[in-house]
Design a protein around this motif. Structure first.
Motif, PDB file in Angstrom:
ATOM      1  N   VAL A 163       6.797  25.070  14.879  1.00 21.84           N
ATOM      2  CA  VAL A 163       5.771  24.908  16.120  1.00 21.84           C
ATOM      3  C   VAL A 163       4.544  23.800  15.641  1.00 21.84           C
ATOM      4  CG1 VAL A 163       4.115  26.118  17.515  1.00 21.84           C
ATOM      5  CG2 VAL A 163       6.146  27.228  16.911  1.00 21.84           C
ATOM      6  N   GLY A 164       4.002  24.039  14.290  1.00 16.58           N
ATOM      7  CA  GLY A 164       3.264  23.280  13.809  1.00 16.58           C
ATOM      8  C   GLY A 164       3.332  21.736  14.034  1.00 16.58           C
ATOM      9  N   ALA A 165       4.620  21.535  13.321  1.00 13.91           N
ATOM     10  CA  ALA A 165       5.276  20.305  13.039  1.00 13.91           C
ATOM     11  C   ALA A 165       5.288  19.452  14.587  1.00 13.91           C
ATOM     12  CB  ALA A 165       6.691  20.283  12.626  1.00 13.91           C
ATOM     13  N   ILE A 166       5.945  20.269  15.529  1.00 13.82           N
ATOM     14  CA  ILE A 166       6.042  19.716  17.027  1.00 13.82           C
ATOM     15  C   ILE A 166       4.579  19.495  17.373  1.00 13.82           C
ATOM     16  CG2 ILE A 166       6.659  20.198  19.395  1.00 13.82           C
ATOM     17  CD1 ILE A 166       8.950  22.056  17.954  1.00 13.82           C
ATOM     18  N   THR A 215      -4.906  17.450   9.752  1.00 13.41           N
ATOM     19  CA  THR A 215      -5.900  16.985  10.224  1.00 13.41           C
ATOM     20  C   THR A 215      -6.196  15.455  10.447  1.00 13.41           C
ATOM     21  OG1 THR A 215      -7.434  18.485   9.153  1.00 13.41           O
ATOM     22  CG2 THR A 215      -8.492  16.782  10.142  1.00 13.41           C
ATOM     23  N   GLU A 216      -5.263  14.734   9.432  1.00  9.88           N
ATOM     24  CA  GLU A 216      -5.017  13.170   9.780  1.00  9.88           C
ATOM     25  C   GLU A 216      -4.072  12.889  11.001  1.00  9.88           C
ATOM     26  OE1 GLU A 216      -3.912   9.159   7.206  1.00  9.88           O
ATOM     27  OE2 GLU A 216      -4.745  10.971   6.183  1.00  9.88           O
ATOM     28  N   CYS A 217      -3.096  13.769  11.195  1.00  7.42           N
ATOM     29  CA  CYS A 217      -2.145  13.587  12.225  1.00  7.42           C
ATOM     30  C   CYS A 217      -3.215  13.535  13.756  1.00  7.42           C
ATOM     31  CB  CYS A 217      -1.122  14.670  12.258  1.00  7.42           C
ATOM     32  SG  CYS A 217      -0.012  14.734  11.347  1.00  7.42           S
ATOM     33  N   LEU A 218      -3.995  14.664  13.671  1.00  8.03           N
ATOM     34  CA  LEU A 218      -4.982  14.624  14.988  1.00  8.03           C
ATOM     35  C   LEU A 218      -5.946  13.588  15.055  1.00  8.03           C
ATOM     36  CD1 LEU A 218      -5.536  18.569  15.340  1.00  8.03           C
ATOM     37  CD2 LEU A 218      -3.719  17.159  16.584  1.00  8.03           C
ATOM     38  N   LEU A 219      -6.440  13.180  13.809  1.00 13.61           N
ATOM     39  CA  LEU A 219      -7.558  12.285  13.851  1.00 13.61           C
ATOM     40  C   LEU A 219      -6.939  10.694  14.257  1.00 13.61           C
ATOM     41  CD1 LEU A 219     -10.553  11.921  13.148  1.00 13.61           C
ATOM     42  CD2 LEU A 219      -9.718  11.400  10.688  1.00 13.61           C
ATOM     43  N   LEU A 220      -5.776  10.593  13.793  1.00  9.83           N
ATOM     44  CA  LEU A 220      -5.173   9.342  14.176  1.00  9.83           C
ATOM     45  C   LEU A 220      -5.124   9.144  15.784  1.00  9.83           C
ATOM     46  CD1 LEU A 220      -2.395   8.853  11.479  1.00  9.83           C
ATOM     47  CD2 LEU A 220      -4.535   7.540  11.876  1.00  9.83           C
ATOM     48  N   ALA A 221      -4.609  10.252  16.185  1.00 10.44           N
ATOM     49  CA  ALA A 221      -4.635  10.331  17.621  1.00 10.44           C
ATOM     50  C   ALA A 221      -6.121  10.100  18.542  1.00 10.44           C
ATOM     51  CB  ALA A 221      -4.038  11.660  18.137  1.00 10.44           C
ATOM     52  N   ILE A 222      -7.071  10.832  17.734  1.00  7.87           N
ATOM     53  CA  ILE A 222      -8.315  10.879  18.366  1.00  7.87           C
ATOM     54  C   ILE A 222      -8.702   9.095  18.329  1.00  7.87           C
ATOM     55  CG2 ILE A 222     -10.828  11.127  18.056  1.00  7.87           C
ATOM     56  CD1 ILE A 222      -9.588  13.953  17.059  1.00  7.87           C
ATOM     57  N   MET A 223      -8.718   8.698  17.189  1.00 15.35           N
ATOM     58  CA  MET A 223      -8.945   7.172  17.132  1.00 15.35           C
ATOM     59  C   MET A 223      -8.146   6.212  18.084  1.00 15.35           C
ATOM     60  SD  MET A 223      -8.820   7.036  12.935  1.00 15.35           S
ATOM     61  CE  MET A 223      -9.413   5.155  12.741  1.00 15.35           C
ATOM     62  N   LEU A 253       1.966  18.730  15.908  1.00  8.37           N
ATOM     63  CA  LEU A 253       0.947  17.712  15.386  1.00  8.37           C
ATOM     64  C   LEU A 253       1.947  16.372  15.071  1.00  8.37           C
ATOM     65  CD1 LEU A 253      -0.440  19.994  12.522  1.00  8.37           C
ATOM     66  CD2 LEU A 253      -1.701  19.090  14.410  1.00  8.37           C
ATOM     67  N   LEU A 254       3.251  16.396  15.302  1.00  3.76           N
ATOM     68  CA  LEU A 254       3.847  15.189  14.913  1.00  3.76           C
ATOM     69  C   LEU A 254       3.939  14.460  16.223  1.00  3.76           C
ATOM     70  CD1 LEU A 254       6.132  16.307  11.905  1.00  3.76           C
ATOM     71  CD2 LEU A 254       3.923  14.920  11.924  1.00  3.76           C
ATOM     72  N   PRO A 255       5.367  14.805  16.839  1.00  7.28           N
ATOM     73  CA  PRO A 255       5.865  14.090  18.317  1.00  7.28           C
ATOM     74  C   PRO A 255       4.720  14.151  19.239  1.00  7.28           C
ATOM     75  CG  PRO A 255       7.384  15.714  17.660  1.00  7.28           C
ATOM     76  CD  PRO A 255       6.194  16.019  16.816  1.00  7.28           C
ATOM     77  N   VAL A 256       3.927  15.160  19.460  1.00  5.33           N
ATOM     78  CA  VAL A 256       2.979  15.273  20.425  1.00  5.33           C
ATOM     79  C   VAL A 256       1.911  14.075  20.075  1.00  5.33           C
ATOM     80  CG1 VAL A 256       1.043  16.490  21.699  1.00  5.33           C
ATOM     81  CG2 VAL A 256       3.377  17.335  21.345  1.00  5.33           C
ATOM     82  N   PRO A 257       1.167  14.273  19.151  1.00 10.98           N
ATOM     83  CA  PRO A 257       0.142  13.158  18.992  1.00 10.98           C
ATOM     84  C   PRO A 257       0.605  11.612  18.929  1.00 10.98           C
ATOM     85  CG  PRO A 257      -0.253  15.129  17.564  1.00 10.98           C
ATOM     86  CD  PRO A 257       0.950  15.139  17.802  1.00 10.98           C
ATOM     87  N   LEU A 258       1.964  11.626  18.081  1.00 10.76           N
ATOM     88  CA  LEU A 258       2.445  10.389  18.114  1.00 10.76           C
ATOM     89  C   LEU A 258       2.576   9.485  19.555  1.00 10.76           C
ATOM     90  CD1 LEU A 258       3.517   7.931  16.453  1.00 10.76           C
ATOM     91  CD2 LEU A 258       5.774   9.208  16.467  1.00 10.76           C
ATOM     92  N   ALA A 259       3.085  10.524  20.427  1.00 12.26           N
ATOM     93  CA  ALA A 259       3.291  10.056  21.938  1.00 12.26           C
ATOM     94  C   ALA A 259       2.085   9.805  22.582  1.00 12.26           C
ATOM     95  CB  ALA A 259       4.153  11.281  22.546  1.00 12.26           C
ATOM     96  N   PHE A 260       1.016  10.489  22.238  1.00 13.46           N
ATOM     97  CA  PHE A 260      -0.278  10.225  22.893  1.00 13.46           C
ATOM     98  C   PHE A 260      -0.699   8.958  22.325  1.00 13.46           C
ATOM     99  CE2 PHE A 260      -4.940  10.355  22.731  1.00 13.46           C
ATOM    100  CZ  PHE A 260      -5.040  10.529  23.858  1.00 13.46           C
ATOM    101  N   THR A 287      10.242  14.085   6.653  1.00 12.34           N
ATOM    102  CA  THR A 287      10.103  15.328   5.571  1.00 12.34           C
ATOM    103  C   THR A 287      10.167  16.450   6.433  1.00 12.34           C
ATOM    104  OG1 THR A 287       8.671  13.752   4.014  1.00 12.34           O
ATOM    105  CG2 THR A 287       8.830  16.420   3.888  1.00 12.34           C
ATOM    106  N   TYR A 288       9.582  16.721   7.661  1.00 18.74           N
ATOM    107  CA  TYR A 288       9.007  18.015   7.963  1.00 18.74           C
ATOM    108  C   TYR A 288      10.050  18.404   9.384  1.00 18.74           C
ATOM    109  CZ  TYR A 288       5.199  18.582   5.043  1.00 18.74           C
ATOM    110  OH  TYR A 288       4.571  18.648   3.788  1.00 18.74           O
TER     111      TYR A 288
END
Length: 312
Positions: free
Chosen positions: A201-204, A110-118, A206-213, A258-259
């Motif tokens: 799939v979850g790592a992709i 959830t924190e991964c997504l929330l950082l992107a939303i912010m 929740l990690l590179p996609v939100p980070l790119a955003f 890590t993941y």
């Protein structure tokens, strides 16, 4: 779905830092202090955001969500970790391990997504200031935050059930200080391919996609800031963006390490050090970097504190 383990394992032994007694003695006061700061700082942010009407804005709504998330995230494993640092009995029940794994996965995701939303919220506020109140309505704020919490919980429950249904063939020593899913999967003696696919799939997603955003959002923000005529305004905006990006890079960098690194059957002490870094240090820094440097939050905190003393 009911958790089933055909090997009749009733508990796991969390090895943690047990091979490094000196490190355990060092980590206990450090992690205790960081956890206390995390609780106090994030609880203050949530309380002030709720009690002061001036902070009832999208920015502080998401900040209070982040603070609540950090409290839940660290509380899933830090208290038990502190107990184990002082005890030779480092066990956790099978059900307790599953619950800890699920909650840790859920709050971390959830924190991964929330950082992107912010980051998206800041993009609208800085790059679309005139339409910001319409674009980022209260209903949209609730929808974005609620969707992030619910989707990540559903994802984490699914991943936990799949992992904990695997046979462990009597293996119960987890080479970690928490029931981290990758560490638990190393104990499985069955086919872990389904669990690994879900995690990949979850790592992709929740990690590179939100980070790119996030990077795209801040690139557009910086481009807008460079057009600001006031030098003081540019310095303030640059300071805020650099602070936000520092936490984002710290969190995402350690989680991706890590993941998304190549799978290894051998446990490394560096894995646990990195887990402490992103799971304990980042939630402690978030209140300072995101909010406590903000004059509005400081003034609101002083007023709320003053009202509390006046009421007494």
């Amino acid at each position: 779905m009911e958790l089933v383990n055909r090997t009749e394992i009733s508990e796991f032994f969390l090895k943690g830092f047990s091979g490094y007694p000196a490190l355990e003695h060092l980590l206990f006061p450090l992690c205790s202090a960081m956890y206390l700061v995390t609780l106090l700082g994030n609880t203050t942010i949530v309380a002030v955001s709720v009690l002061d009407a001036r902070l009832h804005t999208p920015m502080y709504f998401f900040l209070s969500n982040l603070s609540l998330l950090d409290i839940c995230y660290t509380s899933t494993f830090v208290p038990l970790m502190l107990v184990h640092l002082l005890s030779a009995q480092k066990t956790i029940s099978f059900i307790g391990c599953a619950i800890q794994m699920c909650l840790s996965l859920s709050t971390g995701s959830t924190e991964c997504l929330l950082l992107a939303i912010m980051a998206y919220d800041r993009y609208l506020a800085i790059c679309r200031p005139l339409r910001y109140p319409i674009l980022m309505s209260h209903r949209l704020c609730l929808f974005l935050a609620g969707t992030a919490w619910v989707l990540c919980l559903f994802k984490s429950v699914t991943e936990t059930v799949i992992a904990m249904r695997l046979p462990f063939c009597g293996h119960h020593v987890v080479s970690h200080f928490t029931c981290e899913i990758l560490a638990v999967l190393k104990l499985a003696c069955g086919d872990t391919s389904v669990s690994e696919v879900f995690l990949l799939v979850g790592a992709i997603l929740l990690l590179p996609v939100p980070l790119a955003f996030i990077c795209l959002s801040y690139t557009l923000i910086l481009a807008t800031i460079l057009r600001v005529p006031s030098a003081a305004g540019r310095r303030k905006a640059f300071s805020t963006c650099s602070a936000h990006l520092a936490v984002v890079m710290l969190f995402y960098g350690t989680v991706i390490f890590t993941y998304m690194k190549p799978k290894s059957k051998e446990a490394h002490i560096s894995d646990e050090v990195f887990t402490v870094l992103y799971a304990v240090v980042t939630p402690m820094l978030n209140p300072v970097i995101y909010s406590l440097r903000n004059k509005e939050v400081k003034e609101a905190a002083r007023k709320v504190w003053g009202r509390c003393w006046t009421s007494k």
